[in-house]
Design a protein around this motif. Structure first.
Motif, PDB file in Angstrom:
ATOM      1  N   THR A 137       0.842  -1.189   0.000  1.00 14.80           N
ATOM      2  CA  THR A 137       0.000   0.000   0.000  1.00 14.80           C
ATOM      3  C   THR A 137       0.876   1.236   0.000  1.00 14.80           C
ATOM      4  O   THR A 137       1.827   1.333   0.801  1.00 14.80           O
ATOM      5  CB  THR A 137      -0.905   0.025   1.248  1.00 14.80           C
ATOM      6  OG1 THR A 137      -1.662  -1.183   1.314  1.00 14.80           O
ATOM      7  CG2 THR A 137      -1.857   1.215   1.205  1.00 14.80           C
ATOM      8  N   VAL A 138       0.582   2.183  -0.869  1.00 15.51           N
ATOM      9  CA  VAL A 138       1.342   3.429  -0.926  1.00 15.51           C
ATOM     10  C   VAL A 138       1.024   4.257   0.311  1.00 15.51           C
ATOM     11  O   VAL A 138      -0.143   4.554   0.590  1.00 15.51           O
ATOM     12  CB  VAL A 138       0.988   4.230  -2.198  1.00 15.51           C
ATOM     13  CG1 VAL A 138       1.764   5.550  -2.227  1.00 15.51           C
ATOM     14  CG2 VAL A 138       1.289   3.408  -3.452  1.00 15.51           C
ATOM     15  N   ILE A 139       2.053   4.629   1.075  1.00 19.80           N
ATOM     16  CA  ILE A 139       1.837   5.428   2.286  1.00 19.80           C
ATOM     17  C   ILE A 139       2.375   6.851   2.136  1.00 19.80           C
ATOM     18  O   ILE A 139       2.059   7.711   2.963  1.00 19.80           O
ATOM     19  CB  ILE A 139       2.477   4.745   3.523  1.00 19.80           C
ATOM     20  CG1 ILE A 139       3.971   4.517   3.315  1.00 19.80           C
ATOM     21  CG2 ILE A 139       1.759   3.431   3.826  1.00 19.80           C
ATOM     22  CD1 ILE A 139       4.672   3.925   4.537  1.00 19.80           C
ATOM     23  N   ASP A 156       4.287  -6.216   1.722  1.00 22.43           N
ATOM     24  CA  ASP A 156       3.452  -7.315   2.202  1.00 22.43           C
ATOM     25  C   ASP A 156       3.956  -7.981   3.472  1.00 22.43           C
ATOM     26  O   ASP A 156       3.190  -8.647   4.166  1.00 22.43           O
ATOM     27  CB  ASP A 156       3.252  -8.353   1.089  1.00 22.43           C
ATOM     28  CG  ASP A 156       4.568  -8.952   0.602  1.00 22.43           C
ATOM     29  OD1 ASP A 156       5.636  -8.649   1.179  1.00 22.43           O
ATOM     30  OD2 ASP A 156       4.534  -9.724  -0.386  1.00 22.43           O
ATOM     31  N   ASP A 157       5.232  -7.802   3.820  1.00 26.97           N
ATOM     32  CA  ASP A 157       5.764  -8.427   5.039  1.00 26.97           C
ATOM     33  C   ASP A 157       5.906  -7.433   6.188  1.00 26.97           C
ATOM     34  O   ASP A 157       6.494  -7.753   7.219  1.00 26.97           O
ATOM     35  CB  ASP A 157       7.112  -9.093   4.750  1.00 26.97           C
ATOM     36  CG  ASP A 157       8.194  -8.094   4.364  1.00 26.97           C
ATOM     37  OD1 ASP A 157       7.847  -6.916   4.082  1.00 26.97           O
ATOM     38  OD2 ASP A 157       9.377  -8.479   4.343  1.00 26.97           O
ATOM     39  N   GLY A 158       5.358  -6.231   6.007  1.00 21.11           N
ATOM     40  CA  GLY A 158       5.430  -5.228   7.063  1.00 21.11           C
ATOM     41  C   GLY A 158       6.602  -4.276   6.949  1.00 21.11           C
ATOM     42  O   GLY A 158       6.672  -3.295   7.696  1.00 21.11           O
ATOM     43  N   THR A 159       7.546  -4.551   6.041  1.00 21.57           N
ATOM     44  CA  THR A 159       8.650  -3.626   5.830  1.00 21.57           C
ATOM     45  C   THR A 159       8.168  -2.455   4.969  1.00 21.57           C
ATOM     46  O   THR A 159       7.077  -2.490   4.397  1.00 21.57           O
ATOM     47  CB  THR A 159       9.829  -4.315   5.130  1.00 21.57           C
ATOM     48  OG1 THR A 159       9.378  -4.836   3.865  1.00 21.57           O
ATOM     49  CG2 THR A 159      10.380  -5.463   5.970  1.00 21.57           C
ATOM     50  N   ILE A 160       9.008  -1.422   4.890  1.00 22.79           N
ATOM     51  CA  ILE A 160       8.685  -0.259   4.065  1.00 22.79           C
ATOM     52  C   ILE A 160       9.691  -0.178   2.931  1.00 22.79           C
ATOM     53  O   ILE A 160      10.906  -0.193   3.161  1.00 22.79           O
ATOM     54  CB  ILE A 160       8.724   1.037   4.903  1.00 22.79           C
ATOM     55  CG1 ILE A 160       7.632   1.003   5.975  1.00 22.79           C
ATOM     56  CG2 ILE A 160       8.527   2.260   3.990  1.00 22.79           C
ATOM     57  CD1 ILE A 160       7.686   2.175   6.932  1.00 22.79           C
ATOM     58  N   GLY A 204      10.900  -2.123  11.220  1.00 18.58           N
ATOM     59  CA  GLY A 204      10.619  -1.513  12.511  1.00 18.58           C
ATOM     60  C   GLY A 204       9.496  -0.495  12.437  1.00 18.58           C
ATOM     61  O   GLY A 204       8.882  -0.271  11.395  1.00 18.58           O
ATOM     62  N   GLU A 205       9.219   0.130  13.603  1.00 25.13           N
ATOM     63  CA  GLU A 205       8.135   1.090  13.717  1.00 25.13           C
ATOM     64  C   GLU A 205       8.525   2.434  13.114  1.00 25.13           C
ATOM     65  O   GLU A 205       9.700   2.767  12.990  1.00 25.13           O
ATOM     66  CB  GLU A 205       7.756   1.265  15.198  1.00 25.13           C
ATOM     67  CG  GLU A 205       7.308  -0.015  15.888  1.00 25.13           C
ATOM     68  CD  GLU A 205       6.007  -0.552  15.321  1.00 25.13           C
ATOM     69  OE1 GLU A 205       5.203   0.272  14.832  1.00 25.13           O
ATOM     70  OE2 GLU A 205       5.803  -1.773  15.356  1.00 25.13           O
ATOM     71  N   GLY A 206       7.499   3.239  12.782  1.00 22.38           N
ATOM     72  CA  GLY A 206       7.735   4.579  12.267  1.00 22.38           C
ATOM     73  C   GLY A 206       8.466   4.551  10.935  1.00 22.38           C
ATOM     74  O   GLY A 206       8.099   3.844  10.006  1.00 22.38           O
TER      75      GLY A 206
END
Length: 229
Positions: A137-139, A156-160, A204-206
């Motif tokens: 998804t484009v953020i 898809d795996d939570g990475t950016i 990671g987060e953020g």
């Protein structure tokens, strides 16, 4: 003196005699049947049932099952079911990881010119397509310091995934991407010495922490080559 018998008494006696007669008849039939069964040969087909049976030739004949006409007709799978199965097959067969640029890998992850190079570069022709590496998804999509223009994708795996230096952005925030979708074109914006795609992977987060994309891609079955620098 004449004896008078009530009519009701005569009727009751008649009913009694009729019932007794029927009972005696049933008893005679049952008795005759038991006598016949006792005298019959139990090994003789039909002896104990009293019903005729097929002869040996008929008994050995193969059994033919009856198939309803509807079951003999060609079976047609509804088009909706076929479309669903075809779509499911296509979804399972499509690649889940795609090379982001057709250009060669020109630079790797790590220190370069005294600074941290937090991604990998693909040298590509100006205006050539940049593809989404994974579903996602484009953020973020727009101007970014140092990148000129960038696109950030929640993969898809939570990475950016971070795509930088593009000439034109072809997606918008919130858009769903599939691996291989074209999201931008190769450019030379920002701090760049020539047309190329800069690609980063953050965990990671953020904003996340940048990691080397090469082993991450290799773990997903994608070998993009060896940096030429």
């Amino acid at each position: 003196m004449p004896v008078t018998v009530p009519l009701s008494g005569l009727r009751g006696a008649a009913r009694y005699r009729t019932a007794a007669t029927r009972a005696l008849a049933v008893t005679a039939v049952v008795g005759a049947s038991l006598t016949a069964l006792a005298a019959a040969d139990p090994h003789e087909p039909g002896a104990l049932t009293g019903y005729p049976v097929a002869n040996a030739a008929e008994s050995d004949a193969p059994f033919t099952a009856f198939t309803p006409r509807e079951a003999q007709m060609p079976q047609v799978v509804p088009q909706q079911v076929l479309d669903f199965l075809n779509g499911l097959h296509a979804e399972q067969a499509r690649p889940k990881t795609v090379r982001p640029s057709d250009g060669p890998l020109s630079s790797g992850f790590g220190m370069r010119w005294g600074a941290m190079h937090a991604g990998i570069d693909f040298a590509g022709a100006f205006g050539s397509p940049i593809r989404a590496v994974t579903d996602g998804t484009v953020i973020e999509a727009g101007p970014a310091s140092g990148f000129g223009l960038w696109v950030r994708v929640l993969q898809d795996d939570g990475t950016i995934g971070v795509y930088g230096h593009m000439q034109d952005i072809l997606v918008q925030v919130g858009q769903q991407l599939r691996a291989g979708d074209v999201l931008a074109t190769v450019g030379n914006r920002g701090y760049s010495t020539g047309p190329h795609l800069h690609y980063e992977v953050h965990q990671g987060e953020g904003q996340g922490t940048p990691i080397d994309p090469l082993p991450w891609l290799a773990a997903r079955g994608m070998n993009v080559g060896i940096p030429t620098d």
